[in-house]
Design a protein around this motif. Structure first.
Motif: not given
Length: 267
Positions: A204-218, A220-223, A242-249
């Motif tokens: 919800a942070y309004p200052g998210n850039t395109v790149k920040m939103n890309q990271i958040l989308n990744q 969100d999908k993992l989570w 679980v270990y590998q996904t935790t590391s990516k998050l």
């Protein structure tokens, strides 16, 4: 101003401030005094220490149960080294007897963990490492709270996503390893709920850039995928995933914070 902005992002990165605080005003007019900018990095050191000690406990459980053994052992050593670096910053920053005593207690517990890590893995040793890590986390949180009292204003607080995601994975593996008590399940589900809340704040942070939103989308999908695995802790059977996904998050959270800092410096 750069120092003040960096202190603000450091606090956000440590999970000590919610993203809504950053969103409240433009970067050029953040109302953080130079005094607070000096204190916030110490809060960061305490809260970051909590992240690293959770990683140590998590990786000890994984390595001890032959899951992602090589990576877990490597990450455990790195986390211990980073924990010690943060403690050096804190040790030199306090002169009052109470805090110095607490830091001494933390050091004793860390030394005990290091001693256990040299011994063969056992369920009893795993339980002790978990208990010691929680005691250390509690001490670090107390230090952060005392520092908070010195600030000129009251900032919202939170545990931070990096702390939470490593704590969740630790509880998951503890249960799979044989520490099957209801407290493990309760604490993990509580951490999952809080992680959900922080994800919503970041998105919800309004200052998210395109790149920040890309990271958040990744993230969100993992989570979305791994969240159900966590909640199905009693069913288990997916420790490597679980270990590998935790590391990516965890790594994506670092990327997001770096991008946020870079963006604020530009403004």
């Amino acid at each position: 101003m750069k120092r003040i902005i960096r202190a603000l992002v450091i606090a956000l990165f440590a999970g000590w401030m919610s993203s809504s605080v950053v969103a409240a005003t433009p970067a050029s007019s953040q109302q953080i005094s130079a005094h607070d900018a000096e204190i916030l990095p110490m809060v960061y050191a305490a809260m970051r220490s909590r992240v690293f000690i959770q990683k140590v406990a998590k990786d000890y459980l994984y390595a001890g149960n032959d899951i992602a053994t090589t990576e877990a052992q490597r990450e455990m050593k790195i986390a211990l080294k980073k924990f010690d670096a943060q403690q050096k910053k804190l040790t030199g920053a306090f002169t009052d007897p109470k805090t110095k005593n607490l830091l001494m207690f933390i050091r004793m517990n860390v030394d005990e963990i290091k001693s256990i890590l040299k011994k063969p893995y056992s369920l009893d040793n795993a339980q002790e490492v978990i208990d010691l890590a929680e005691a250390i986390s509690e001490g670090e949180k107390k230090i952060a709270m005392e520092l908070r009292k010195k600030l000129s204003k009251n900032y919202p607080s939170g545990k931070g996503q990096r702390y939470l995601i490593n704590q969740i994975a630790k509880y998951y593996m503890a249960y799979q390893a044989g520490i099957k008590d209801q407290n493990t399940i309760r604490q993990m589900r509580k951490a999952v709920k809080r992680f959900d809340e922080l994800m919503k704040e970041m998105k919800a942070y309004p200052g998210n850039t395109v790149k920040m939103n890309q990271i958040l989308n990744q993230m969100d999908k993992l989570w979305t995928i791994v969240k159900q695995f966590y909640l199905d802790i009693e069913e288990g059977g997916l420790p490597l995933i679980v270990y590998q996904t935790t590391s990516k998050l965890d790594k994506n959270q670092v990327k997001y914070a770096k991008e946020l800092l870079r963006n604020l410096k530009k403004n």
